[in-house]
Design a protein around this motif. Structure first.
Motif, PDB file in Angstrom:
ATOM      1  N   SER A  27       0.846  -1.198   0.000  1.00 17.89           N
ATOM      2  CA  SER A  27       0.000   0.000   0.000  1.00 17.89           C
ATOM      3  C   SER A  27       0.880   1.246   0.000  1.00 17.89           C
ATOM      4  CB  SER A  27      -0.901   0.032   1.237  1.00 17.89           C
ATOM      5  OG  SER A  27      -1.740  -1.109   1.280  1.00 17.89           O
ATOM      6  N   ARG A  46       3.657   6.895  -7.311  1.00 14.70           N
ATOM      7  CA  ARG A  46       2.480   6.858  -8.170  1.00 14.70           C
ATOM      8  C   ARG A  46       2.803   7.590  -9.467  1.00 14.70           C
ATOM      9  NH1 ARG A  46      -3.498   9.502  -6.866  1.00 14.70           N
ATOM     10  NH2 ARG A  46      -4.335   9.234  -8.970  1.00 14.70           N
ATOM     11  N   TYR A  50       3.431   2.811  -9.553  1.00 14.38           N
ATOM     12  CA  TYR A  50       2.093   2.222  -9.584  1.00 14.38           C
ATOM     13  C   TYR A  50       1.119   3.232 -10.167  1.00 14.38           C
ATOM     14  CZ  TYR A  50       0.613   4.944  -5.440  1.00 14.38           C
ATOM     15  OH  TYR A  50       0.275   5.944  -4.577  1.00 14.38           O
ATOM     16  N   ARG A  91      -3.187   4.480 -10.497  1.00 14.56           N
ATOM     17  CA  ARG A  91      -4.562   4.452 -10.002  1.00 14.56           C
ATOM     18  C   ARG A  91      -5.539   4.432 -11.185  1.00 14.56           C
ATOM     19  NH1 ARG A  91      -5.512   3.292  -4.608  1.00 14.56           N
ATOM     20  NH2 ARG A  91      -4.265   4.606  -3.235  1.00 14.56           N
ATOM     21  N   GLU A 141     -10.472   4.191  -8.315  1.00 11.78           N
ATOM     22  CA  GLU A 141      -9.530   4.056  -7.203  1.00 11.78           C
ATOM     23  C   GLU A 141      -8.977   2.645  -7.053  1.00 11.78           C
ATOM     24  OE1 GLU A 141      -8.182   6.612  -5.248  1.00 11.78           O
ATOM     25  OE2 GLU A 141      -9.137   7.641  -6.906  1.00 11.78           O
ATOM     26  N   GLU A 184      -5.960  -0.102  -8.282  1.00 12.45           N
ATOM     27  CA  GLU A 184      -4.509   0.105  -8.327  1.00 12.45           C
ATOM     28  C   GLU A 184      -3.847  -0.983  -9.153  1.00 12.45           C
ATOM     29  OE1 GLU A 184      -1.226  -0.526  -4.990  1.00 12.45           O
ATOM     30  OE2 GLU A 184      -2.472   1.242  -4.579  1.00 12.45           O
ATOM     31  N   ASP A 195      -0.074  -2.453  -9.664  1.00 17.38           N
ATOM     32  CA  ASP A 195       1.192  -2.375  -8.926  1.00 17.38           C
ATOM     33  C   ASP A 195       2.325  -1.768  -9.745  1.00 17.38           C
ATOM     34  OD1 ASP A 195      -0.006  -3.565  -6.734  1.00 17.38           O
ATOM     35  OD2 ASP A 195       0.573  -5.595  -7.335  1.00 17.38           O
TER      36      ASP A 195
END
Length: 491
Positions: free
Chosen positions: A307, A344, A413, A415, A419, A421, A423
Motif C-alpha cells: 500500500s 504513483r 504504480y 490508479r 480508485e 490500483e 502495482d
C-alpha cells in the motif's frame, strides 16, 4: 594519516607489488587474503560478472562507479578483479592499485593517488610514456568530498588516463557523481559508468543453490506477452509447482550470497549473519537509535509494502518525533540500497504529492525483524512477492538505461478512475526499435480465482500480467503467470 602510514597502507593492501618486484608469483597472495579466505566458508561458486570487461579488456581511460548495499560483495569483486589482472601476462601487476578507503579523509585519498604511482614508478622506466594503472578504490563513497577529489585528479594528473573503479555503499545526494565524474571525465572506452551490485536475482539463486537450471530466457520488458513467451511458458507448465517451492525458498533467504549459502547448506540463514545485516542498517540508517529501531522500521515497512506509505502515520506509530525524522530514515534506507521507492505515476510522470510505496530490495530484510526480536510478525509471502517482482522490474529497467535506479526513475504504480490500483504501471524504456513501454504487472499471489483480480488491469490497460502463486494461463488479454516465472523472464 601521515605519509609513512599511507605508504604502509598501500604496501599492505597490494602484496602483488612486492612479488612482481622480486620475480615471484604475483597471485600467491590470494590464498592468504582475509576477505577471499573468509568467502571460502560460504562459497557456492557464484561470481557476479559486473566487472568482467575490466578483468579481461584493455587498460584504457575508463571510470566506473560501482554501488550497492553493504555485505553484498563489492570488496570481493574488486579483489577478484585484482587477482585476474595480476595473472594476465600482458600486464605488470604493479599497474594494479587496490585502495581500501574506509576511515580515510579526502586528503588521505589525494596523497595515496600520488604515493601509489610513486611506489610503482619502476614500471615506467624506459617507457615512452607512463604506464596506465587500474585503480580499485574500495568504499570511497564514505569519504566526504570524494567526487571532487577524483575530479581534480582526473583533470590534472596521469590519473585521468587510467581505469578507475570507485565503489560505495551509499548514493549520497550531496556528492555530485554525475557532474564531477561522469560528465567528460569517465573516459572514451565503451561501457556502463554507473553499475549496481545487488543481491542475487531469482535466476542466480536457482543456479547457485543447484535447484535446477532455469529453461526460461529473459526477454525485453516490453515483450513479456509475446507469442514466443507464451510458447515458452506452455512448454514448462508441468513444472510450475517446482518453481513455486523454489520461489518460496528464495523469499525466505533472499539473495545475499552468504545468506543463500547458509540456507542452501543448513536450511536457515544464521542469526550471526542477520546480526551483520542489522548492524549495517543501524550504522547507515539510524546510528543514534535504540537497538530495536531498525527491526521495528523494517517490520513496519514489510507490513505496509503493498500500500502507499503514509509517512506521517508511520512516524507516529514508530514513535519518531516528527515526519521529517521518518523521511530522513526512509531516504537513508533508499540511499543505502536497502529499499526502493515506487511512486504513483500518470504515464511516465510522477504524481507530485501522492504517496509512494516503498519496497525492501531483498526478502531477507523483511525476515530480519521476526528472527532477531521476539514478538514481531513473520513476513507475508504475498507482500514479499510484490516487493520482489517490483525490484526485479526496476533492475531490468536499469539494465536497459543506465542510472535509472540511482535516480529513482524505474517503477511506479497507477490508479484507476474507480480508485483501483495496478502495482507496476507501463514505463517508457529504450529498445533497438526505439522507445517502447513495459508490460503492466500486478502481483496477486493466488492459486485460483485470478480472473476477478484481473479486472482492474483489463479496464485500465486491456493487457498485462498477474504474477500468481501457481496459476498459468496465457489465453486472454491479461495473463496469469507464476511469480517465479515472471522473475525469470525479467532477468
Amino acid at each position: 594519516m601521515r605519509d609513512d602510514q599511507r605508504r604502509q597502507h598501500l604496501v599492505d593492501s597490494n602484496p602483488w607489488w612486492r612479488a612482481a618486484s622480486a620475480g615471484e608469483d604475483p597471485t600467491a597472495w590470494i590464498t592468504h587474503q582475509r576477505i577471499l579466505r573468509s568467502r571460502q566458508d560460504y562459497d557456492l561458486g557464484y561470481r557476479p560478472g559486473i566487472l568482467d570487461d575490466v578483468r579481461t579488456g584493455p587498460i584504457t581511460d575508463l571510470l566506473i562507479v560501482l554501488t550497492g548495499p553493504r555485505r553484498i560483495g563489492k570488496s570481493v569483486a574488486l579483489l577478484d578483479t585484482a587477482a585476474e589482472l595480476c595473472a594476465r601476462p600482458d600486464l605488470d601487476p604493479r599497474q594494479v592499485v587496490y585502495l581500501p578507503c574506509d576511515g580515510m579523509s579526502a586528503q588521505d585519498v589525494r596523497r595515496c593517488l600520488v604515493l601509489a604511482r610513486e611506489l610503482t614508478r619502476a614500471i615506467d622506466f624506459d617507457q615512452p610514456q607512463p604506464q596506465p594503472r587500474v585503480w580499485l578504490l574500495d568504499e570511497i563513497s564514505g569519504v566526504s568530498g570524494w567526487t571532487a577529489t577524483l575530479k581534480l585528479a582526473r583533470d590534472t594528473t596521469d590519473f585521468g588516463g587510467d581505469t578507475v573503479i570507485a565503489t560505495g555503499s551509499r548514493w549520497a545526494a550531496d556528492e555530485d557523481v554525475q557532474g564531477n565524474l561522469l560528465a567528460g571525465r569517465a573516459g572514451t572506452t565503451p561501457g556502463r559508468r554507473t553499475r549496481l551490485l545487488l543481491p542475487m536475482t531469482f535466476r542466480d539463486y536457482m543456479t547457485a543453490s543447484r535447484r535446477q537450471t532455469p529453461p526460461l530466457d529473459a526477454v525485453h520488458v516490453s515483450d513479456l506477452q509475446s507469442p514466443e513467451v507464451a510458447r515458452a511458458l506452455d512448454a514448462i507448465a508441468f513444472d510450475v509447482d517446482a518453481y513455486d517451492l523454489a520461489w518460496q525458498d528464495y523469499l525466505t533467504c533472499g539473495g545475499f550470497p552468504r545468506a543463500v549459502a547458509e540456507h542452501t547448506r543448513n536450511g536457515v540463514v544464521s542469526d550471526n549473519y542477520l546480526g551483520d545485516l542489522k548492524s549495517w542498517l543501524r550504522t547507515d540508517v539510524d546510528p543514534e537509535g535504540p537497538q530495536d529501531s531498525v527491526p521495528r522500521l523494517l517490520s513496519t515497512l514489510a507490513e505496509r509494502a503493498t500500500s502507499p506509505l503514509n509517512i506521517a502515520h508511520t512516524a507516529e506509530e514508530l514513535g519518531y518525533s516528527s515526519r521529517s525524522v521518518a523521511e530522513r530514515r526512509l531516504n537513508r534506507l533508499v540511499s543505502s540500497h536497502a529499499a526502493l521507492w515506487c511512486p504513483r505515476r500518470d504515464g511516465d510522470k510522477i504524481v507530485v504529492g501522492a504517496q509512494s510505496k516503498l519496497y525492501l530490495t531483498d526478502p531477507i530484510l523483511a525476515s530480519l525483524p521476526s528472527r532477531l526480536r521476539s514478538g514481531m510478525p513473520a513476513p507475508d509471502m504475498t507482500r514479499l512477492t510484490e516487493m520482489a517482482i517490483g525490484v526485479v522490474m526496476a533492475r531490468a529497467i536499469d539494465d536497459l538505461e543506465e542510472s535509472r535506479w540511482v535516480s529513482g526513475d524505474t517503477i511506479g504504480y497507477a490508479r484507476t478512475a474507480r480508485e483501483g490500483e495496478v502495482d507496476l504501471a507501463p514505463i517508457t524504456v529504450p529498445s533497438p526499435a526505439g522507445p517502447v513501454t513495459t508490460v503492466p504487472l500486478e502481483s496477486k499471489w493466488v492459486g485460483h480465482g485470478w480472473k476477478g483480480e484481473a479486472r482492474t488491469m483489463t479496464g485500465k490497460y486491456s493487457r498485462g500480467i498477474l504474477a500468481t502463486k501457481s496459476v498459468l494461463d496465457v489465453s486472454g488479454d491479461v495473463w496469469a503467470v507464476p511469480a517465479p516465472l515472471v522473475a525469470l523472464l525479467l532477468q
